[in-house]
Design a protein around this motif. Structure first.
Motif, PDB file in Angstrom:
ATOM      1  N   SER A   1      29.140 -69.017  14.474  1.00  0.00           N
ATOM      2  CA  SER A   1      30.549 -68.670  14.720  1.00  0.00           C
ATOM      3  C   SER A   1      30.717 -67.944  16.056  1.00  0.00           C
ATOM      4  O   SER A   1      31.738 -68.112  16.731  1.00  0.00           O
ATOM      5  CB  SER A   1      31.089 -67.812  13.577  1.00  0.00           C
ATOM      6  OG  SER A   1      30.323 -66.631  13.435  1.00  0.00           O
TER       7      SER A   1
ATOM      8  N   THR B   1      31.693 -69.747  19.372  1.00  0.00           N
ATOM      9  CA  THR B   1      33.067 -70.152  19.670  1.00  0.00           C
ATOM     10  C   THR B   1      33.483 -69.570  21.020  1.00  0.00           C
ATOM     11  O   THR B   1      33.452 -68.347  21.230  1.00  0.00           O
ATOM     12  CB  THR B   1      34.033 -69.665  18.576  1.00  0.00           C
ATOM     13  OG1 THR B   1      33.725 -70.344  17.357  1.00  0.00           O
ATOM     14  CG2 THR B   1      35.475 -69.920  18.964  1.00  0.00           C
TER      15      THR B   1
ATOM     16  N   VAL C   1      35.409 -79.269  17.575  1.00  0.00           N
ATOM     17  CA  VAL C   1      35.330 -78.394  16.406  1.00  0.00           C
ATOM     18  C   VAL C   1      34.062 -78.764  15.657  1.00  0.00           C
ATOM     19  O   VAL C   1      33.862 -79.935  15.312  1.00  0.00           O
ATOM     20  CB  VAL C   1      36.562 -78.545  15.489  1.00  0.00           C
ATOM     21  CG1 VAL C   1      36.425 -77.620  14.279  1.00  0.00           C
ATOM     22  CG2 VAL C   1      37.842 -78.222  16.259  1.00  0.00           C
TER      23      VAL C   1
ATOM     24  N   THR D   1      34.943 -74.751  19.101  1.00  0.00           N
ATOM     25  CA  THR D   1      35.235 -73.889  17.955  1.00  0.00           C
ATOM     26  C   THR D   1      34.212 -74.172  16.868  1.00  0.00           C
ATOM     27  O   THR D   1      34.014 -75.327  16.484  1.00  0.00           O
ATOM     28  CB  THR D   1      36.651 -74.152  17.416  1.00  0.00           C
ATOM     29  OG1 THR D   1      37.603 -73.945  18.467  1.00  0.00           O
ATOM     30  CG2 THR D   1      36.964 -73.228  16.254  1.00  0.00           C
ATOM     31  N   VAL D   2      33.567 -73.122  16.399  1.00  0.00           N
ATOM     32  CA  VAL D   2      32.589 -73.259  15.324  1.00  0.00           C
ATOM     33  C   VAL D   2      33.180 -72.608  14.081  1.00  0.00           C
ATOM     34  O   VAL D   2      33.415 -71.392  14.043  1.00  0.00           O
ATOM     35  CB  VAL D   2      31.247 -72.597  15.693  1.00  0.00           C
ATOM     36  CG1 VAL D   2      30.224 -72.813  14.571  1.00  0.00           C
ATOM     37  CG2 VAL D   2      30.725 -73.145  17.016  1.00  0.00           C
ATOM     38  N   SER D   3      33.422 -73.437  13.078  1.00  0.00           N
ATOM     39  CA  SER D   3      34.074 -72.930  11.870  1.00  0.00           C
ATOM     40  C   SER D   3      33.704 -73.800  10.680  1.00  0.00           C
ATOM     41  O   SER D   3      33.619 -75.021  10.797  1.00  0.00           O
ATOM     42  CB  SER D   3      35.589 -72.921  12.060  1.00  0.00           C
ATOM     43  OG  SER D   3      36.247 -72.577  10.855  1.00  0.00           O
TER      44      SER D   3
END
Lengths: 116, 107
Positions: free
Chosen positions: A88, A91, A11, A113-115
């Protein structure tokens, strides 16, 4: 038997970098290249690039060329994919796969996951 | 860039029927076309390489044909376990590309 084992899920925050590893076994590492392919949630397969594990030559998808680097370490039979300046829409599940001309064996995939 | 166009996008079929999926390349790629099966939450698996060569361990009901720009994957006598998305992929020239996928659902 041929196995490609990838590192675990990541993440990351937007703007960060990620490095995914792919440990190969069951064959002579330098005889085959490694392709990297990603799959966004619910989407199709996108080729990212390829590395010749014998001499380190690479070929990248143009849209990612500025942000991705593929490397390999013959001493540990491991390939790496680094993606920088994450957004984002990066992802996705990232796959490594063995390739001579066709891609035959695939790793299990690594979810990035890019958040914020 | 070579664009691969698959059709149909989706197919819902009953067991034991024959399924045909097509892949059209935007320019000639010889026989450098490969087919993959991907089941939900799994990695893709190679079924057919170089248009018509079966990969080791793949059931004989899967076959491929074609050359140049038009290719076909055929599944004879579909089984429930064949529910998956199927992708074509060209290795003729960089950048390597994939078709958009064909989802096969079992009725």
């Amino acid at each position: 038997q041929v196995q490609l084992v990838q590192s675990g899920a990541e993440v990351k925050k937007p703007g960060a970098s990620v490095k995914v590893s792919c440990k190969a076994s069951g064959y002579t590492f330098t005889t085959y290249g490694i392709s990297w392919v990603r799959q966004a949630p619910g989407q199709g397969l996108e080729w990212m690039g390829w590395i010749n594990t014998y001499d380190g030559n690479t070929n990248y998808a143009q849209k990612l060329q500025a942000r991705v680097t593929l490397t390999s370490d013959t001493s540990t039979t491991t390939a790496y994919m680094e993606l920088r300046s994450l957004r984002s829409d990066d992802t996705a599940v990232y796959y490594c796969a063995r390739r001579s001309s066709e891609v035959d064996y695939w790793g299990q995939g690594t979810l990035v996951t890019v958040s914020s | 860039e070579i664009v691969l166009t698959q059709s149909p996008d989706f197919q819902s079929v009953t067991p034991k029927v024959r399924v045909t999926i097509t892949c059209r390349a935007s320019q000639s790629i010889g026989s450098s076309l490969h087919w993959y099966q991907q089941k939900p939450d799994q990695s893709p698996k190679l079924l057919i390489k170089y248009a018509s060569q079966s990969f080791s361990g793949v059931p004989s009901r899967f076959s491929g044909s074609g050359s140049g720009t038009d290719f076909t994957l055929t599944i004879n006598s579909l089984e429930a376990e064949d529910a998956a998305t199927y992708y074509c992929h060209q290795s003729f020239s960089y950048p390597l590309t994939f078709g958009g996928g064909t989802k096969v659902e079992i009725k």
